[in-house]
Design a protein around this motif. Structure first.
Motif, PDB file in Angstrom:
ATOM      1  N   HIS A   1       0.839  -1.191   0.000  1.00 42.46           N
ATOM      2  CA  HIS A   1       0.000   0.000   0.000  1.00 42.46           C
ATOM      3  C   HIS A   1       0.876   1.243   0.000  1.00 42.46           C
ATOM      4  CE1 HIS A   1      -2.914  -2.726   2.415  1.00 42.46           C
ATOM      5  NE2 HIS A   1      -3.026  -2.942   1.128  1.00 42.46           N
TER       6      HIS A   1
ATOM      7  N   GLY B   1      -0.780   4.544  -0.246  1.00 43.03           N
ATOM      8  CA  GLY B   1      -1.614   5.399   0.595  1.00 43.03           C
ATOM      9  C   GLY B   1      -2.144   4.599   1.767  1.00 43.03           C
ATOM     10  N   HIS B   2      -2.723   5.301   2.720  1.00 40.18           N
ATOM     11  CA  HIS B   2      -3.228   4.612   3.912  1.00 40.18           C
ATOM     12  C   HIS B   2      -4.748   4.576   3.970  1.00 40.18           C
ATOM     13  CE1 HIS B   2       0.687   3.971   5.594  1.00 40.18           C
ATOM     14  NE2 HIS B   2       1.007   5.239   5.363  1.00 40.18           N
ATOM     15  N   VAL B   3      -5.404   4.923   2.883  1.00 38.66           N
ATOM     16  CA  VAL B   3      -6.869   4.864   2.863  1.00 38.66           C
ATOM     17  C   VAL B   3      -7.329   3.413   2.985  1.00 38.66           C
ATOM     18  CG1 VAL B   3      -8.926   5.361   1.487  1.00 38.66           C
ATOM     19  CG2 VAL B   3      -7.037   6.976   1.520  1.00 38.66           C
ATOM     20  N   GLU B   4      -6.653   2.523   2.277  1.00 37.75           N
ATOM     21  CA  GLU B   4      -7.005   1.099   2.361  1.00 37.75           C
ATOM     22  C   GLU B   4      -6.808   0.573   3.776  1.00 37.75           C
ATOM     23  OE1 GLU B   4      -4.438   2.145   0.429  1.00 37.75           O
ATOM     24  OE2 GLU B   4      -5.121   1.990  -1.629  1.00 37.75           O
ATOM     25  N   ASP B   5      -5.717   1.028   4.421  1.00 36.27           N
ATOM     26  CA  ASP B   5      -5.441   0.581   5.779  1.00 36.27           C
ATOM     27  C   ASP B   5      -6.542   1.003   6.747  1.00 36.27           C
ATOM     28  OD1 ASP B   5      -3.110  -0.481   4.820  1.00 36.27           O
ATOM     29  OD2 ASP B   5      -1.845   1.177   5.511  1.00 36.27           O
ATOM     30  N   VAL B   6      -7.026   2.223   6.586  1.00 36.84           N
ATOM     31  CA  VAL B   6      -8.086   2.718   7.466  1.00 36.84           C
ATOM     32  C   VAL B   6      -9.346   1.868   7.296  1.00 36.84           C
ATOM     33  CG1 VAL B   6      -9.611   4.671   7.934  1.00 36.84           C
ATOM     34  CG2 VAL B   6      -7.169   5.052   7.561  1.00 36.84           C
ATOM     35  N   TRP B   7      -9.715   1.584   6.061  1.00 35.44           N
ATOM     36  CA  TRP B   7     -10.908   0.775   5.823  1.00 35.44           C
ATOM     37  C   TRP B   7     -10.735  -0.642   6.349  1.00 35.44           C
ATOM     38  CZ3 TRP B   7     -15.622   2.203   4.965  1.00 35.44           C
ATOM     39  CH2 TRP B   7     -15.850   3.455   4.407  1.00 35.44           C
TER      40      TRP B   7
END
Length: 88
Positions: free
Chosen positions: A54, A56-62
């Motif tokens: 990853h 970005g961290h948008v995937e991590d947040v979800w």
């Protein structure tokens, strides 16, 4: 020719509907413990998906939000409840 009448089946349960298709097997209902175990496993898989490529961290947040919700659901369903067997 075979009769299509449903015989009364003694399953040992007072509330069992003798006309239910599952009355001959002695069980009808849902499997909340199986759902809770599946939610727990799915939540752990969500956390395992955090390791990856990853940028970005948008995937991590979800992944974290969905994993926490699934594990919270499993914890809520698996907790023992006093007098749950008395409910109709």
């Amino acid at each position: 020719m075979a009769s299509t009448e449903v015989d009364t089946i003694d399953t040992g349960w007072v509330r069992e509907n003798p006309e239910a298709p599952s009355a001959r097997f002695g069980w009808s209902g849902t499997a909340p413990r199986a759902y809770a175990i599946a939610a727990l496993i799915s939540g752990l898989i969500m956390f395992a998906m955090l390791k990856g490529n990853h940028v970005g961290h948008v995937e991590d947040v979800w992944l974290i939000i969905i994993g926490v919700v699934l594990i919270g659901y499993a914890a809520f369903k698996m907790r023992p409840r006093k007098g749950a067997w008395k409910r109709a």
